[in-house]
Design a protein around this motif. Structure first.
Motif, short mmCIF file in Angstrom:
data_model
loop_
_atom_site.label_atom_id
_atom_site.label_comp_id
_atom_site.label_asym_id
_atom_site.label_seq_id
_atom_site.Cartn_x
_atom_site.Cartn_y
_atom_site.Cartn_z
N LEU A 572 0.82 -1.20 0.00
CA LEU A 572 0.00 0.00 0.00
C LEU A 572 0.86 1.26 0.00
O LEU A 572 0.50 2.27 -0.60
CB LEU A 572 -0.94 0.01 1.21
N GLY A 573 2.00 1.20 0.67
CA GLY A 573 2.90 2.34 0.72
C GLY A 573 3.85 2.41 -0.45
O GLY A 573 4.81 3.20 -0.42
N GLY A 574 3.61 1.59 -1.48
CA GLY A 574 4.47 1.61 -2.64
C GLY A 574 5.73 0.80 -2.48
O GLY A 574 6.69 0.97 -3.23
N GLY A 575 5.73 -0.11 -1.49
CA GLY A 575 6.92 -0.91 -1.22
C GLY A 575 6.72 -2.38 -1.49
O GLY A 575 5.76 -2.80 -2.16
N PHE A 576 7.61 -3.17 -0.93
CA PHE A 576 7.62 -4.61 -1.16
C PHE A 576 8.40 -5.22 -0.01
O PHE A 576 9.38 -4.63 0.44
CB PHE A 576 8.33 -4.91 -2.48
N ASP A 577 8.02 -6.37 0.48
CA ASP A 577 8.79 -7.02 1.54
C ASP A 577 8.91 -8.51 1.26
O ASP A 577 7.96 -9.28 1.44
CB ASP A 577 8.13 -6.80 2.91
N ALA A 620 12.36 -2.45 11.63
CA ALA A 620 13.11 -1.21 11.79
C ALA A 620 14.35 -1.20 10.89
O ALA A 620 14.70 -0.17 10.31
CB ALA A 620 13.51 -1.03 13.26
N ILE A 621 15.01 -2.35 10.77
CA ILE A 621 16.19 -2.43 9.90
C ILE A 621 15.78 -2.23 8.44
O ILE A 621 16.40 -1.47 7.69
CB ILE A 621 16.92 -3.78 10.09
N ASN A 622 14.73 -2.94 8.02
CA ASN A 622 14.24 -2.78 6.64
C ASN A 622 13.87 -1.33 6.35
O ASN A 622 14.32 -0.73 5.36
CB ASN A 622 13.03 -3.68 6.40
N GLY A 623 13.03 -0.76 7.21
CA GLY A 623 12.59 0.62 7.01
C GLY A 623 13.71 1.62 7.08
O GLY A 623 13.74 2.58 6.31
N GLY A 624 14.64 1.42 8.00
CA GLY A 624 15.75 2.35 8.16
C GLY A 624 16.65 2.39 6.94
O GLY A 624 17.05 3.47 6.48
N THR A 637 14.96 -6.11 1.20
CA THR A 637 14.19 -7.22 1.78
C THR A 637 14.64 -8.57 1.23
O THR A 637 14.49 -9.59 1.91
CB THR A 637 12.68 -7.01 1.54
N LEU A 638 15.21 -8.59 0.02
CA LEU A 638 15.79 -9.84 -0.48
C LEU A 638 17.02 -10.21 0.34
O LEU A 638 17.24 -11.38 0.68
CB LEU A 638 16.16 -9.69 -1.95
N ALA A 639 17.84 -9.20 0.67
CA ALA A 639 19.00 -9.44 1.52
C ALA A 639 18.55 -9.93 2.89
O ALA A 639 19.15 -10.87 3.46
CB ALA A 639 19.83 -8.17 1.66
N MET A 640 17.50 -9.33 3.43
CA MET A 640 16.97 -9.77 4.72
C MET A 640 16.41 -11.18 4.63
O MET A 640 16.54 -11.98 5.58
CB MET A 640 15.89 -8.78 5.19
N PHE A 641 15.78 -11.51 3.51
CA PHE A 641 15.30 -12.88 3.26
C PHE A 641 16.44 -13.87 3.46
O PHE A 641 16.32 -14.87 4.19
CB PHE A 641 14.76 -12.95 1.83
N MET A 642 17.57 -13.60 2.82
CA MET A 642 18.71 -14.52 2.89
C MET A 642 19.34 -14.54 4.28
O MET A 642 19.74 -15.60 4.77
CB MET A 642 19.74 -14.14 1.82
N LEU A 643 19.44 -13.37 4.91
CA LEU A 643 20.01 -13.32 6.25
C LEU A 643 19.17 -14.13 7.24
O LEU A 643 19.71 -14.88 8.08
CB LEU A 643 20.11 -11.87 6.73
N LEU A 644 17.87 -13.99 7.18
CA LEU A 644 16.99 -14.72 8.09
C LEU A 644 17.03 -16.23 7.82
O LEU A 644 17.01 -17.04 8.76
CB LEU A 644 15.55 -14.20 7.95
#
Length: 827
Positions: A572-577, A620-624, A637-644
Motif C-alpha cells: 500500500l505504501g508503494g513498497g515490497f517485503d 526497523a532495519i528494513n525501514g531504516g 528485503t531480499l538481503a533480509m530474506f537470505m540473512l533470516l
C-alpha cells in the motif's frame, strides 16, 4: 486555523534565497501581502515564482530568509504547519493522490486523525464541490477525473480550509470562462472577508482584472511591485521579459508559400464529432477554435490516431489508416499534447535524451545509440529553440514549463511534415509564448502543415492563416485573411445553431460495471470463486464439507492470511517485503529455544518477548535502510530474506525443539469446527480495514503509495510513514510466527519460506495495485483463502501437485487482466 495577530500583513517573505544544483532560483526576494488584497506575482517560467510559493507554503526550505504567516514565523518547512497558520495553496499541477477518492484527498488535507462519519464527510465534500456545478462525486477516484475536475478539486480542497492567505498558481490554466468567473467570485469573497490572495498567472489580462498590486520576478529577483492601475499590459510584459516586446506574433504566410500536401480528412467521424471535412496545407497554420466541449478535443486526438474514428484520412496525398498513431507518425505526423507531463516529455530523462528521441535514426546505428551524435542533435536543438538549461544532462523535470514545452516541440517537430499542437502555450510565460509562436511559424515556413487548437482566441487570431470553429461536433465556420479576429472567432462559436450528431462507436465496448472499479471488487469476485470451487469439489467428493476438513483448511489459512495482510501493508505504501516468509519461520526457530516442553513459564514469556522484538527489529532495519539510505526495497528485503534463512539454519540445522503443548493447545483452540485463531484474524482484518479507510495514518499510507511527491506537498511526512510501514509489516508477521508454532509444533528452519510468494499472490488476487496506493486487507484475506483452498482441493480431486501451480497461475493471470481492464482510462 489560527487567527492572525493584529497588523496589516498576512504574509511576509524577507530576504529569501534558494539554490538548486546549477541554478540560483531565488536571490534575496522579499514579498509582502496585505489583508484584503489580491497580490499578483508575474514572471517568465523559471523566474522563481513557484519556488517562492513553495517556500511560503512550507514545501521547501529556503537557504536564507524568513517566512511569516499571519504573525507566525514558519521555522521549518512544514506544509501542515503553514496550513495551521492560515495558508493554503492551489498548485499549477494539482497535488492530488490519484489512487484515493476525492473525499479522501480532501480529508487528508484537513489534518483530521479520524473520519468519524463517512456520511457526514461525504455531505461536507459535496457541499464544498456543488458551487462549481461540475457534478463531481466525492466517492470518485481522482485518477478517473478530467484535468478540469482535478483543478476544481484542488481549489475546493484549499478553500475548504477557510484560509486567510490563499496562493493560486496558474489556477485558470485548465478552466473555461464560466469556471474562471466562479473562481474570481471566490477570490473576491475571500478578500472581502479579510483574507488575501497571491495570484500567479501568465495571463496578463486576468492579472489586470483581478489584482490590486503586482510584483514582477525575473531571474530569481524582484524587479518591482506596482499598483495594478499604474501599469498596462505592455509595460508588465516588458518588465517580465526584460526587454521591449516589439511584436507578439510573427508575420503570417503569403498565399504563394502555401502548397499542397499536408493533411486532409473527409466525412471524418468519431465519438464526440461527426462528418467533418478538414484540411491543412503545407506552409500554413490552421487554428481550431470553439467553446469547450464542442468536439474539437475529440477531433484533434482522432486526427492523431489516438481515438477511434472512420472516414477518409490522407497525409501528403497518401491514404493513412485512421485510429493508428503509429501509422500516422510513420506518414510524417507529429502531435504536441496539451498535457506535456503526462503525454509529452519524459520527465526523469535528460534534456539530451528527450531531444534525441525525436529522431532515433539520426543517433543510432544498428540499434546502438551513439552518445556523441546524441549530444550533437541535442545541442543543435537547444540553440535552435532557445532552450534554457544548465546542461544537456539536466533532467527535464527540473526545467521550467516553457523550456519543457520547447523541448517537446523541438523533439516532435523534427523532420515532420504535419504538426498538430494542442494548447501549445498553455502554462508558459509571455516570453516563452512569443518564442513558441516563432517556432510554429518557422515550422510552417519550412514546409510543414501546422494545426493549432487553442482556447485563447486572441492567440489563434494573431498566429493562424485560417481558423475553423467547432460547435456540437461539427465545423460551423471558417475564417481566413483579414476576417480573422478575436471577436469574429468568439462570435462564430457563440451564435452557431448547429445540432450535435450522435455518432455510434464502430467498436464494441465491454461495459464495465461501476462496482468492478472499486477496492472491494476483487473481494467479491474471490468470494464467488471460493464458493463455486467449493461447491464443485463437494459435488465430486463427499468428504470435502466435513468439519475436520473445514477446521484444517481454516487453520492453514490463518497464518497465510496474516502474512498476506503484512505484505499488503508494505505494498500500500508503494513498497515490497520479500522477508515476510523467512521472518515467520525465524520467529518459530527462536521460539523453539524458549517456548518448549518442561520449562518454567518465565522462559515461555521470555520467548514471546524475543519473538516480538525480532519482528520489530527486522521491520526497523528494513525501514531504516530503505528510507534512510534510499535503497530499493526489493534489494533490502531480499538481503533480509537470505540473512533470516541463514540465521534459521545456523540456529537449527534440522527440526528440533518441540513447542510446549500448553501453548499449542491455546493457539489451536476451536469453537465447534471454527478455530479461534481465524476468528481473531478476521477481527484483526476488519480493524485494519477501518484504520486504512477512516484514519489519517491509513490515508497517509495510501497517499505515499499513490504519489509520494504530491503527498509530501500536502504535509504527509513521507519518510516517517514509509519507515513505520515496514515496522508495521514485520509486526504483523509476529502473529503468523506464533500461529506456526501450533501448526508446525517444532523449530523447523524451513518453515514459512513459501509464504513470501504466496503472500504476494494473495495480495495481487485481492486487487491491490502493485505500485502502491490501492488495495484492501479484506482482498488480501480472501486471496489467501483461495490459495489455501486450491492447495486443498487438488487432494480431494486426486490431482497432482502440478495442478496447484496451474490453477494459481491461471487465476492470478486472469485476475490481473480483469482488473487491469477495469482500470484502463479512455484515450
Amino acid at each position: 486555523m489560527t487567527d492572525p495577530v493584529s497588523g496589516e500583513l498576512l504574509l511576509s517573505l524577507e530576504g529569501v534565497s534558494k539554490s538548486f544544483p546549477g541554478v540560483r532560483a531565488l536571490s534575496d526576494v522579499s514579498l509582502e501581502v496585505r489583508r484584503g488584497e489580491v497580490h499578483a506575482l508575474v514572471g517568465e517560467n523559471g523566474a522563481g515564482k513557484s519556488t517562492l510559493m513553495a517556500v511560503a507554503s512550507g514545501a521547501l526550505t529556503p537557504d536564507t530568509g524568513s517566512v511569516v504567516i499571519c504573525g507566525h514565523t514558519l521555522e521549518t518547512a512544514d506544509p501542515m504547519l503553514a496550513q495551521a497558520y492560515g495558508l493554503a495553496i492551489v498548485r499549477q499541477t494539482p497535488a492530488l493522490l490519484p489512487q484515493l477518492t476525492v473525499l479522501e484527498n480532501m480529508e487528508l488535507s484537513r489534518g483530521t486523525r479520524w473520519i468519524s462519519s463517512a456520511k457526514r464527510a461525504r455531505a461536507w465534500a459535496r457541499e464544498c464541490l456543488d458551487p462549481w456545478e461540475l457534478n463531481v462525486d466525492p466517492s470518485s477516484r481522482v485518477e478517473d477525473l478530467t484535468v478540469e475536475q482535478k483543478q476544481i478539486v484542488e481549489m475546493t480542497r484549499a478553500l475548504a480550509a477557510a484560509p486567510l492567505v490563499l496562493i493560486l498558481d496558474e489556477p485558470t490554466e485548465h478552466l473555461n470562462l464560466e469556471e474562471s468567473e466562479r473562481l474570481f467570485a471566490k477570490v473576491r469573497e475571500l478578500v472581502s472577508a479579510g483574507g488575501s490572495v497571491v495570484y500567479i498567472s501568465h495571463r496578463i489580462h486576468e492579472v489586470k482584472a483581478i489584482a490590486d498590486r503586482i510584483t514582477v520576478l525575473r531571474d530569481g529577483k524582484v524587479r518591482g511591485t506596482f499598483q495594478a492601475d499604474d501599469v498596462d499590459e505592455h509595460q508588465i510584459i516588458s518588465l517580465v521579459i526584460g526587454r521591449e516586446l516589439d511584436a507578439v506574433f510573427p508575420r503570417k504566410a503569403d498565399e504563394s508559400s502555401i502548397t499542397g500536401g499536408g493533411i486532409e480528412v473527409k466525412n471524418f467521424r468519431g465519438e464526440g464529432f461527426g462528418s467533418v471535412d478538414f484540411h491543412a496545407r503545407s506552409g500554413e497554420v490552421v487554428g481550431i477554435a470553439g467553446v469547450q466541449g464542442e468536439g474539437q478535443d475529440e477531433f484533434l486526438r482522432a486526427l492523431c490516431g489516438l481515438r477511434e474514428s472512420s472516414g477518409s484520412l490522407r497525409v501528403n496525398d497518401h491514404a493513412v489508416r485512421s485510429g493508428s498513431a503509429a501509422a500516422l507518425a510513420s506518414a510524417g505526423l507529429a502531435f504536441i499534447p496539451a498535457d506535456r507531463h503526462a503525454e509529452g516529455v519524459f520527465m526523469p530523462l535528460s534534456v539530451a535524451d528527450n531531444l534525441a528521441l525525436g529522431d532515433i535514426s539520426a543517433t543510432a546505428t544498428g540499434g546502438v545509440v551513439r552518445a556523441g551524435q546524441v549530444r550533437t542533435v541535442a545541442s543543435t536543438a537547444v540553440d535552435r529553440f532557445a532552450i534554457k538549461t544548465p546542461s544537456l544532462t539536466t533532467a527535464v523535470s527540473s526545467l521550467s514549463g516553457g523550456n519543457q514545452q520547447k523541448i517537446l516541440m523541438g523533439r516532435t517537430s523534427a523532420q515532420k511534415s504535419v504538426i498538430i499542437a494542442d494548447e501549445p502555450t498553455q502554462g508558459v510565460d509571455a516570453g516563452a509564448r512569443v518564442e513558441i509562436y516563432n517556432i510554429i511559424r518557422q515550422a510552417a515556413d519550412d514546409g510543414a502543415a501546422v494545426v493549432v487548437k487553442s482556447s485563447d482566441n486572441l492567440e489563434l487570431a494573431g498566429l493562424c492563416d485560417r481558423v475553423v470553429i467547432f460547435s456540437r461536433g461539427r465545423i460551423v465556420s471558417e475564417l481566413t485573411g483579414d476576417d480573422i479576429s478575436e471577436t469574429a472567432i468568439t462570435t462564430a462559436a457563440l451564435v452557431s445553431t448547429s445540432v450535435r450528431e450522435r455518432v455510434a462507436s464502430t467498436r464494441r465496448r465491454i461495459q464495465i460495471p461501476a462496482w468492478l472499479r472499486g477496492d472491494y471488487a476483487a473481494s467479491i469476485v474471490l468470494v464467488f470463486l471460493i464458493v463455486a470451487l467449493g461447491a464443485y469439489v463437494a459435488s465430486q467428493n463427499e468428504f470435502y464439507l466435513t468439519a475436520r476438513n473445514f477446521t484444517g483448511l481454516l487453520a492453514l489459512l490463518a497464518p497465510l492470511a496474516v502474512v498476506a495482510m503484512a505484505q499488503q501493508t508494505a505494498m500500500l505504501g508503494g513498497g515490497f517485503d520479500l522477508s515476510v516468509g523467512p521472518l515467520s519461520g525465524f520467529m518459530l526457530v527462536v521460539g523453539s529455544f524458549y517456548i518448549i516442553e518442561g520449562v518454567a513459564s518465565y522462559w515461555i514469556a521470555v520467548g514471546f518477548v524475543l519473538v516480538i522484538l525480532v519482528g520489530l527489529a527486522v521491520g526497523a532495519i528494513n525501514g531504516g535502510i530503505i528510507q534512510g539510505l534510499n535503497v530499493n526495497a526489493v534489494i533490502v528485503t531480499l538481503a533480509m530474506f537470505m540473512l533470516l534463512r541463514g540465521l534459521s539454519l545456523t540456529l537449527r540445522d534440522r527440526p528440533e525443539g518441540s513447542i510446549d503443548e500448553r501453548v499449542t493447545d491455546i493457539i489451536s483452540a476451536t469453537i465447534g469446527p471454527i478455530p479461534v485463531a481465524i476468528i481473531v484474524v478476521i477481527v484483526g482484518m476488519l480493524c485494519l480495514e477501518v484504520l486504512l479507510r477512516r484514519s489519517r495514518a491509513g490515508l497517509a499510507l495510501r497517499a505515499i503509495g499513490s504519489n509520494p511527491e504530491a503527498a509530501a506537498r500536502i504535509g504527509v511526512r513521507v519518510g516517517r510513514v514509509r519507515f513505520w510501514s515496514y515496522v508495521a509489516t514485520s509486526a504483523l508477521v509476529i502473529p503468523a510466527g506464533i500461529l506456526l508454532m501450533a501448526q508446525v509444533g517444532i523449530g523447523d528452519p524451513s518453515s514459512g519460506i513459501t509464504y513470501t510468494l504466496a503472500s504476494i499472490t494473495a495480495v495481487v488476487l485481492g486487487g491491490a495495485r502493485v505500485m502502491g496506493g490501492r488495495g484492501s486487507y479484506i482482498g488480501a484475506f480472501f486471496g489467501a483463502f483461495l490459495i489455501v483452498q486450491v492447495q486443498t482441493v487438488t487432494t480431494f480431486l486426486q490431482l497432482g501437485q502440478s495442478w496447484q501451480y496451474w490453477l494459481m497461475g491461471i487465476l492470478l493471470l486472469g485476475s490481473t487482466v480483469l482488473f487491469a481492464a477495469t482500470r484502463r482510462k479512455k484515450a
